[in-house]
Write a protein that holds these residues in place. Structure first.
Motif, PDB file in Angstrom:
ATOM      1  N   LEU A   1      37.977  42.250  27.177  1.00 33.17           N
ATOM      2  CA  LEU A   1      37.463  42.910  28.386  1.00 33.17           C
ATOM      3  C   LEU A   1      37.421  44.420  28.155  1.00 33.17           C
ATOM      4  O   LEU A   1      36.453  45.100  28.520  1.00 33.17           O
ATOM      5  CB  LEU A   1      38.364  42.573  29.578  1.00 33.17           C
TER       6      LEU A   1
ATOM      7  N   PHE B   1      31.053  33.376  31.277  1.00 40.64           N
ATOM      8  CA  PHE B   1      31.415  34.790  31.118  1.00 40.64           C
ATOM      9  C   PHE B   1      32.175  35.029  29.819  1.00 40.64           C
ATOM     10  O   PHE B   1      31.847  35.944  29.046  1.00 40.64           O
ATOM     11  CB  PHE B   1      32.266  35.238  32.321  1.00 40.64           C
TER      12      PHE B   1
ATOM     13  N   ILE C   1      41.321  32.116  41.171  1.00 43.63           N
ATOM     14  CA  ILE C   1      41.200  33.431  41.804  1.00 43.63           C
ATOM     15  C   ILE C   1      40.393  33.297  43.088  1.00 43.63           C
ATOM     16  O   ILE C   1      39.325  32.694  43.102  1.00 43.63           O
ATOM     17  CB  ILE C   1      40.503  34.434  40.849  1.00 43.63           C
ATOM     18  N   LYS C   2      40.944  33.853  44.165  1.00 45.38           N
ATOM     19  CA  LYS C   2      40.333  33.675  45.475  1.00 45.38           C
ATOM     20  C   LYS C   2      39.579  34.921  45.924  1.00 45.38           C
ATOM     21  O   LYS C   2      40.168  35.921  46.302  1.00 45.38           O
ATOM     22  CB  LYS C   2      41.418  33.305  46.483  1.00 45.38           C
ATOM     23  N   SER C   3      38.258  34.845  45.856  1.00 45.12           N
ATOM     24  CA  SER C   3      37.395  35.912  46.337  1.00 45.12           C
ATOM     25  C   SER C   3      35.959  35.408  46.315  1.00 45.12           C
ATOM     26  O   SER C   3      35.375  35.264  45.239  1.00 45.12           O
ATOM     27  CB  SER C   3      37.521  37.152  45.452  1.00 45.12           C
TER      28      SER C   3
ATOM     29  N   TRP D   1      40.508  45.233  35.147  1.00 49.83           N
ATOM     30  CA  TRP D   1      39.764  44.338  36.051  1.00 49.83           C
ATOM     31  C   TRP D   1      39.081  45.137  37.151  1.00 49.83           C
ATOM     32  O   TRP D   1      37.961  44.819  37.554  1.00 49.83           O
ATOM     33  CB  TRP D   1      40.701  43.279  36.648  1.00 49.83           C
TER      34      TRP D   1
ATOM     35  N   VAL E   1      41.621  41.745  44.729  1.00 50.29           N
ATOM     36  CA  VAL E   1      41.169  40.820  43.691  1.00 50.29           C
ATOM     37  C   VAL E   1      41.877  41.125  42.369  1.00 50.29           C
ATOM     38  O   VAL E   1      42.325  40.219  41.662  1.00 50.29           O
ATOM     39  CB  VAL E   1      39.639  40.871  43.516  1.00 50.29           C
TER      40      VAL E   1
ATOM     41  N   LEU F   1      41.543  31.243  35.653  1.00 46.64           N
ATOM     42  CA  LEU F   1      40.585  32.052  36.415  1.00 46.64           C
ATOM     43  C   LEU F   1      39.972  31.294  37.593  1.00 46.64           C
ATOM     44  O   LEU F   1      39.623  31.899  38.614  1.00 46.64           O
ATOM     45  CB  LEU F   1      39.482  32.553  35.477  1.00 46.64           C
TER      46      LEU F   1
ATOM     47  N   LEU G   1      32.454  38.055  26.443  1.00 46.71           N
ATOM     48  CA  LEU G   1      33.697  38.469  25.789  1.00 46.71           C
ATOM     49  C   LEU G   1      33.939  37.842  24.420  1.00 46.71           C
ATOM     50  O   LEU G   1      35.085  37.837  23.931  1.00 46.71           O
ATOM     51  CB  LEU G   1      34.902  38.195  26.703  1.00 46.71           C
TER      52      LEU G   1
ATOM     53  N   GLN H   1      45.230  39.669  41.887  1.00 49.66           N
ATOM     54  CA  GLN H   1      45.250  38.290  41.399  1.00 49.66           C
ATOM     55  C   GLN H   1      44.936  38.244  39.912  1.00 49.66           C
ATOM     56  O   GLN H   1      45.619  37.579  39.135  1.00 49.66           O
ATOM     57  CB  GLN H   1      44.218  37.446  42.147  1.00 49.66           C
ATOM     58  N   LEU H   2      43.880  38.952  39.523  1.00 51.44           N
ATOM     59  CA  LEU H   2      43.418  38.879  38.129  1.00 51.44           C
ATOM     60  C   LEU H   2      44.449  39.405  37.134  1.00 51.44           C
ATOM     61  O   LEU H   2      44.503  38.951  35.993  1.00 51.44           O
ATOM     62  CB  LEU H   2      42.100  39.651  37.992  1.00 51.44           C
TER      63      LEU H   2
ATOM     64  N   PHE I   1      35.972  46.493  35.739  1.00 44.88           N
ATOM     65  CA  PHE I   1      34.997  45.392  35.620  1.00 44.88           C
ATOM     66  C   PHE I   1      34.312  45.116  36.958  1.00 44.88           C
ATOM     67  O   PHE I   1      33.084  45.015  37.033  1.00 44.88           O
ATOM     68  CB  PHE I   1      35.707  44.135  35.119  1.00 44.88           C
TER      69      PHE I   1
END
Lengths: 226, 226
Positions: free
Chosen positions: B125, A94, A116-118, B91, B109, A113, A99, B112-113, B94
């Motif tokens: 971004l 990504f 990150i939990k999802s 984010w 989410v 990154l 970017l 966290q980001l 995004f």
DNA sequence: AAAAATATTTAGGCTTATCTAAAAAATTAT
DNA sequence: ATAATTTTTTAGATAAGCCTAAATATTTTT
């Protein structure tokens, strides 16, 4: 509040995840039974800290631990580690593809990154990126099920004189090393011919982009070719 | 200039960042001098924990603290908080624009980001998303310098009978609330006409999408119109 | 096989961020 | 203005994750 209440299958702290990932990478090189010391070195921490943590991870059944005999990931532990690696590498793609990051800039950000939990996030990212198979350093990206193709590759340092290979990966993703490669026009997909090998120090004189350069053994030990 | 100054935003822990963000949001509503208790409530923690943390943040000069008198962000603290809000909202854009998240799925989410540390990441971004001015909930996104347009808006609950407004934002980004709005076809840009107001409980009967529905005061207090 | 070297674990501490319970200060009510 | 209530702070404890130093186990050398 703790996230694993929502995502019961993601119940590892950042630190635990880093241990799992390191053990996973060490097992890929040395096989099962990873020593306390090697984990400590990889994580730049102390052996005593490692002992503490592996006891905890053994209780969580992600690895098997017997005193003085090193550790091995269980199926569960390997699955967890693979997910982290998948996340790390997808984020790297990504950053480079979308970017404008260069390959030497992505590692540290991806290290953040990857935690990150999802589940939706990572699978949608995979879709968005078009299910990439490789990260910017040539490492394979596990799919949703944790499967990935193991590509044929060898170290440039093992290539015989007068033979040619194609650069397909690197063994070190540090900014310093990758900048060195950039400076010398070495990139993935590049044809490299070994012109001569210095037996004393293992340095190689190679032909790349129709230019002759000499690289040290340390460099050729961190470049994979096919 | 010292190196740490260039990266001053790197020196806050996740927890410290959450305190800064909460105080920032509380100041936006109540002005300067935020009480220990209100911070505790916002962060779902205890007042004693808040006292500890604000002492630490005061030492770092991101807020001003005098015993029993609440806290106020300094310029530095507000800048830091604005950066976190900028990251959170970018984010969210995004996730909705690129990864097929719906507006009720993004908050957790993004929480966290928003803590990922990389100046390049967030600015790239921003470029990648086309410098969006609003997040999926209608909240303004600060630019690189921390500036954003404060849009004119009022709560739906303050709209008089027979008057019409356009939904431009929400005051609660929880999944539960946003799913309720989806179920009732209430979304940003939607025209809403107040048909009648029940003085006893403040509930409203509104016309939306040529359909009449009745919503509670709690709902109308969380919808912004223009 | 004993000694030396190395690797690992244990014991005890430190820091961060949290908590409970109690004390102190400020505010509100009478 | 004093009492009651609420808010805030302090004091002391806890858990995670790390540390150092010392003890113990294993491996290598002689």
């Amino acid at each position: 509040m703790y996230l694993w209440h929502q995502y019961y299958n993601y119940m590892f702290s950042l630190s635990e995840e880093n241990y799992l990932k390191s053990i996973y990478h060490l097992e890929a090189i040395h096989g099962k039974g990873i020593s306390t010391n090697s984990i400590a070195k990889k994580l730049e921490t102390k052996a005593s800290s490692v002992t503490d943590m592996i006891k905890k991870l053994a209780e969580k059944e992600v690895l098997v631990y017997k005193k003085y005999q090193g550790v091995s990931l269980t199926i569960l532990g390997r699955k967890e580690a693979t997910t982290i690696v998948r996340k790390h590498r997808l984020w790297e793609v990504f950053l480079v593809d979308k970017l404008n990051f260069s390959w030497d800039e992505v590692h540290d950000v991806a290290e953040q990154l990857e935690h990150i939990k999802s589940p939706k996030l990572i699978d949608e990212l995979d879709v968005f990126l078009g299910f990439p198979k490789m990260d910017p350093h040539g490492d394979p990206i596990p799919d949703k099920e944790g499967n990935f193709q193991k590509i044929e590759k060898r170290l440039l340092s093992t290539l015989e004189e007068h033979k040619t290979g194609i650069c397909v990966g690197v063994n070190d993703s540090s900014s310093d090393f990758l900048k060195y490669l950039d400076k010398n026009n070495i990139s993935l997909g590049q044809k490299i011919k070994v012109l001569s090998k210095e037996s004393f120090d293992g340095s190689l004189t190679i032909l790349i982009h129709s230019k002759e350069i000499t690289i040290s053994k340390k460099i050729s030990n961190n470049i994979y070719i096919q």
